[in-house]
Enzyme design. Sequence first.
Site, mmCIF file in Angstrom:
data_model
loop_
_atom_site.group_PDB
_atom_site.id
_atom_site.type_symbol
_atom_site.label_atom_id
_atom_site.label_comp_id
_atom_site.label_asym_id
_atom_site.label_seq_id
_atom_site.Cartn_x
_atom_site.Cartn_y
_atom_site.Cartn_z
ATOM 1 N N TRP A 1 -10.126 -17.438 128.911
ATOM 2 C CA TRP A 1 -10.693 -16.289 129.609
ATOM 3 C C TRP A 1 -12.224 -16.312 129.514
ATOM 4 O O TRP A 1 -12.782 -16.470 128.436
ATOM 5 C CB TRP A 1 -10.149 -15.000 128.979
ATOM 6 C CG TRP A 1 -10.688 -13.738 129.562
ATOM 7 C CD1 TRP A 1 -10.437 -13.231 130.799
ATOM 8 C CD2 TRP A 1 -11.562 -12.807 128.915
ATOM 9 N NE1 TRP A 1 -11.107 -12.038 130.977
ATOM 10 C CE2 TRP A 1 -11.802 -11.745 129.831
ATOM 11 C CE3 TRP A 1 -12.160 -12.757 127.651
ATOM 12 C CZ2 TRP A 1 -12.625 -10.662 129.518
ATOM 13 C CZ3 TRP A 1 -12.978 -11.679 127.338
ATOM 14 C CH2 TRP A 1 -13.194 -10.650 128.267
ATOM 15 N N ASP B 1 -6.074 -17.245 113.801
ATOM 16 C CA ASP B 1 -6.386 -16.813 115.163
ATOM 17 C C ASP B 1 -6.176 -15.304 115.259
ATOM 18 O O ASP B 1 -5.047 -14.817 115.177
ATOM 19 C CB ASP B 1 -5.483 -17.542 116.159
ATOM 20 C CG ASP B 1 -5.910 -17.371 117.605
ATOM 21 O OD1 ASP B 1 -6.459 -16.294 117.935
ATOM 22 O OD2 ASP B 1 -5.688 -18.291 118.409
ATOM 23 N N SER C 1 -5.778 -20.976 125.597
ATOM 24 C CA SER C 1 -5.756 -19.516 125.664
ATOM 25 C C SER C 1 -5.208 -19.000 126.991
ATOM 26 O O SER C 1 -4.063 -19.254 127.332
ATOM 27 C CB SER C 1 -7.169 -18.982 125.391
ATOM 28 O OG SER C 1 -7.177 -17.580 125.294
ATOM 29 N N MET C 2 -6.016 -18.293 127.801
ATOM 30 C CA MET C 2 -5.564 -17.765 129.084
ATOM 31 C C MET C 2 -5.014 -18.864 129.987
ATOM 32 O O MET C 2 -4.090 -18.640 130.771
ATOM 33 C CB MET C 2 -6.697 -17.045 129.796
ATOM 34 C CG MET C 2 -6.363 -16.606 131.213
ATOM 35 S SD MET C 2 -7.786 -15.912 132.074
ATOM 36 C CE MET C 2 -7.185 -16.015 133.779
ATOM 37 N N HIS D 1 -9.432 -18.852 117.116
ATOM 38 C CA HIS D 1 -9.063 -18.984 118.525
ATOM 39 C C HIS D 1 -9.872 -20.074 119.225
ATOM 40 O O HIS D 1 -9.385 -20.699 120.167
ATOM 41 C CB HIS D 1 -9.264 -17.647 119.239
ATOM 42 C CG HIS D 1 -8.526 -17.554 120.536
ATOM 43 N ND1 HIS D 1 -7.161 -17.770 120.646
ATOM 44 C CD2 HIS D 1 -8.952 -17.284 121.807
ATOM 45 C CE1 HIS D 1 -6.777 -17.624 121.900
ATOM 46 N NE2 HIS D 1 -7.834 -17.337 122.631
#
Length: 309
Positions: A70, A260, A136-137, A289
């Site tokens: 993101w 994370d 991630s995203m 993360h």
Amino acid sequence: MPKLDRRQIIRSVAWGAAALVQAPSILSQPGRNDTRGAANPHPFVLARDGTRLFVQDWGSGRPIIFLSAWTFQSNVWGSHMAALTAHGFRCVAPDRRGHGRSDAPNTGYDLDTLVDDVSKIIDQLDLRDAVLVAHSMGSFEAARYLGTRGAHRIARLVLAAPSTPFSTRTADNPEGWPKEGIEAQSQLIARDLPRWIGENEGPFFTPDTSQETRTWIKNMMMSVSLPVALATRSATSAADVRPDLAKISCPTLIIHGDKDVSAPLAMTGARTARLILNSKLIVYPGAPHAIILTHRDRFISDLLAFIEA
């Protein structure tokens, strides 16, 4: 634990910047991943709605496709691309619409449109036997792509600190975040994105992450317009890709850190691994993360071992 120093940052930034000048053509010869077309000074793929999607396309050989987190853009993969092209791979990293050098229309930030953008890039470049790497995203885009388009072009999947499968708490998803909490965070972001990023910086990195890396990533995140940041956050917080993950049949590697905070392991990576039949989960002790940066060397080593297994 690898330490990112000034030399690594300079290499990453230089690699990403060089792609602006030297990126080869996005029009590869049909059915051949190891042959490149003539030089093209405008490395864009057109989305279905006409949005220009910028694509870094380096090297030759088996393709590796990188999907970003993101508010991240393709430059975050610069040092990974440098290392992997040296190993004989073709590295393809797009800027998501509204990010980096891609167009920023006022529509198209729902998950299905973002996935359609990825599909257009893969089809136009005619990428085959590819390794899809998502951070991630990007794991939402990867899961929905494989769940709806199938794996005829993707041979292997790698998810780094995935935020899948479903962020919002519901009756059948008690592991998710409360909807009120997600909305409260979105309101904080809407009021003051730079402050929100600063307040969440600490656990995103490791204590020894250089200030240069921290500044680079924070500037990258703040370069995305607030409406785009909010729209993409909303799209993924509401997305349920559990059915998509259950359809994935290609070998899958999931790499996650046990520190994370953004996507806690038990809530995301571990659940994602249980939903993908042919998957392997590797947990990095102490990794946050930003695992692809803070643990870059180990991540690349594990990625190569997985590809070559």
